[in-house]
Design an enzyme around this catalytic site. Structure first.
Site, mmCIF file in Angstrom:
data_model
loop_
_atom_site.group_PDB
_atom_site.id
_atom_site.type_symbol
_atom_site.label_atom_id
_atom_site.label_comp_id
_atom_site.label_asym_id
_atom_site.label_seq_id
_atom_site.Cartn_x
_atom_site.Cartn_y
_atom_site.Cartn_z
ATOM 1 N N GLU A 1 -5.952 -12.030 -9.059
ATOM 2 C CA GLU A 1 -6.345 -11.018 -8.520
ATOM 3 C C GLU A 1 -7.946 -10.916 -8.401
ATOM 4 O OE1 GLU A 1 -5.403 -7.548 -11.155
ATOM 5 O OE2 GLU A 1 -3.126 -7.862 -10.784
ATOM 6 N N ARG B 1 5.511 -17.231 5.500
ATOM 7 C CA ARG B 1 5.416 -15.841 5.627
ATOM 8 C C ARG B 1 4.573 -15.229 5.029
ATOM 9 N NH1 ARG B 1 10.436 -15.211 7.600
ATOM 10 N NH2 ARG B 1 9.806 -12.804 7.761
ATOM 11 N N ASP C 1 -2.468 -5.173 16.559
ATOM 12 C CA ASP C 1 -1.518 -5.885 15.764
ATOM 13 C C ASP C 1 -0.965 -6.878 16.444
ATOM 14 O OD1 ASP C 1 0.776 -6.831 14.348
ATOM 15 O OD2 ASP C 1 1.383 -4.698 13.954
ATOM 16 N N LYS D 1 5.202 -15.875 12.562
ATOM 17 C CA LYS D 1 5.660 -15.737 13.891
ATOM 18 C C LYS D 1 5.330 -16.933 14.967
ATOM 19 C CE LYS D 1 6.940 -10.975 12.913
ATOM 20 N NZ LYS D 1 6.790 -9.675 13.418
ATOM 21 N N TYR E 1 -2.136 -16.402 -11.137
ATOM 22 C CA TYR E 1 -2.483 -15.217 -11.002
ATOM 23 C C TYR E 1 -3.918 -15.121 -10.552
ATOM 24 C CZ TYR E 1 0.395 -11.153 -11.242
ATOM 25 O OH TYR E 1 1.320 -10.278 -10.841
ATOM 26 N N THR F 1 1.120 -11.091 11.202
ATOM 27 C CA THR F 1 1.926 -11.792 10.330
ATOM 28 C C THR F 1 1.249 -13.274 10.560
ATOM 29 O OG1 THR F 1 3.621 -12.177 11.906
ATOM 30 C CG2 THR F 1 3.841 -10.498 10.712
#
Ligand SMILES: *Cc1c(COP(=O)(O)O)cnc(C)c1O
Length: 414
Positions: free
Chosen positions: A54, A233, A198, A227, A52, A224
């Site tokens: 954050e 991902r 984008d 691609k 974790y 992203t």
């Protein structure tokens, strides 16, 4: 895939193996997909999935960040250097959350947002009605010209002047021509809008130098990472220094909790790969393969929207072939050629059963296929679309398997 998984969970192992085989045996033409390298796969399967983190490097809410911090900083530095950006945020879980962060950073609910309409090749998150971005904000949508299948920047400017949106999007999922980001940026400035590009589909082409970059013209660039960029991902946001704080706060704590650090590791690897000279060759191959495939298909009477392609993507209107996009896509899949059915601009059929198919060259180019293979694929597609029966599909499938056997898929050892 490992021995450990095969004995601890044979069901999941079997499905992973089957998917590996499927990806190796098929000709994969879905333009938003790719093959990541073994190195990217390894990093995304690392123990960083246990952690974790954050916050941001140097400012975390949990202890034990001595390896996470340099990892995230490495990914940030590589992203900035690859795209020539002043600031990078590598934490968005995917492309859609990256786009939501832009809304949170710049807009209030109800503000006007202008983007390319979904049925014209745009993305859901650019203000389409079923998306939160079309429900919580006030969408204005532009299209492509009916006669050319291309964007008309004069029309976009007129609409923007009339509607005065707070945010203007460039970018799409089914647009096969170059974007004029400079003009889009000028339009946004003329009407006092923020401009976000984008580049989810074309990030790898921009990194590889075969598509103009929006970085100098846009307030923010979202993408992203999975691609054409050929990473794990995930999502990523690049922006000017003046927006860095607003973007970072929007991603965390505005939208997300802990980042997916195993994906950050894999992204860092992919960004290093994309900075190699060989990636420029890859990007060139993607574009030349798409062009050769589009030309071969047009030679067989396929109606390619806009009459060709400048990027990795081809959109075909099958109306003249007297077969729907869905029937063609299903038959082609049975023949070992995987693509998706898709609406075409001004489609008269429903989105779930549209007139078109969408395909592209990122995955086949990652396998090293070239012009001869593109022409062969066009011939197979013509046979199957011309006679979408199981018999023809089965015959083509045998030939497809022979070809894919000669082009090993990156990351897959079968
Ligand atoms: C793929 C895509 C997205 C969304 O990415 P996800 O990772 O599927 O959420 C956003 N915008 C564009 C233009 C895309 O092509």
């Amino acid at each position: 895939m490992s021995e450990v998984l095969s004995s601890s969970d044979p069901e999941v192992f079997a499905l992973c193996r089957a998917e590996e085989r499927r990806q190796a045996e098929k000709i994969r033409l879905i333009p938003s997909e790719n093959y990541v390298s073994k190195a990217v796969l390894e990093a995304s399967g690392s123990v960083f999935t246990n952690k974790y983190s954050e916050g941001y490097p140097g400012k975390r809410y949990y202890e034990g960040q001595e390896f996470v911090d340099p990892l995230e900083q490495l990914a940030i530095d590589r992203a900035k250097s690859l795209f020539g950006a002043a600031h990078a945020n590598v934490q968005p879980y995917s492309g859609s959350p990256a786009n939501l962060a832009v809304y949170l950073a710049f807009l209030k609910p109800g503000d006007k947002v202008m983007g390319l309409a979904l049925p014209m090749g745009g993305h859901l998150t650019h203000g389409w009605g079923v998306s939160i971005t079309g429900k919580y904000f006030t969408p204005v949508q532009y299209g492509v010209r009916k006669d050319t299948g291309r964007l008309d920047y004069d029309e976009i400017r007129d609409l923007a002047k009339k509607e005065r949106p707070a945010l203007l999007w460039a970018g799409g999922t089914a647009y096969s021509r170059l974007w004029d980001f400079e003009t889009m940026g000028a339009i946004a400035r003329e009407v006092g809008a923020r401009f976000c590009a984008d580049i989810a589909h074309i990030a790898g082409l921009i990194a590889g130098g075969v598509h103009p970059s929006p970085v100098a013209h846009a307030d923010v660039v979202t993408t992203t990472t999975h691609k054409t960029l050929r990473g794990p991902r995930g999502g990523m946001i690049l922006c000017k220094t003046e927006h860095a704080q607003a973007i970072d706060r929007a991603v965390f704590p505005g939208l997300q909790g802990g980042p997916h650090v195993h994906n950050t590791a894999a992204l860092a690897v992919a960004l290093k790969e994309a900075a190699q000279p060989s990636f420029k060759d890859y990007a060139k191959l993607v574009v030349s393969n798409a062009r050769v495939l589009a030309e071969a298909l047009m030679g067989k009477g396929f109606d390619v929207v806009s009459g060709g392609t400048d990027n990795h993507l081809i959109l075909i209107d099958l109306t003249n072939k007297k077969v729907s996009g869905k029937i063609a896509a299903r038959a082609l899949d049975k023949a070992g050629i995987e693509l998706n059915y898709n609406s075409v601009p001004y489609d008269t059929r429903k989105p779930f059963d549209p007139s078109g198919i969408r395909l592209g060259s990122p995955s086949v180019s990652s396998r090293g296929m070239g012009q001869a293979e593109m022409r062969q694929i066009a011939t197979w597609m013509d046979r199957v679309v011309g006679d979408p029966t199981d018999e023809t599909a089965a015959k083509v499938l045998g030939e497809v398997r022979e070809l894919t056997g000669k082009f090993p898929a990156p990351g897959i050892s079968i």
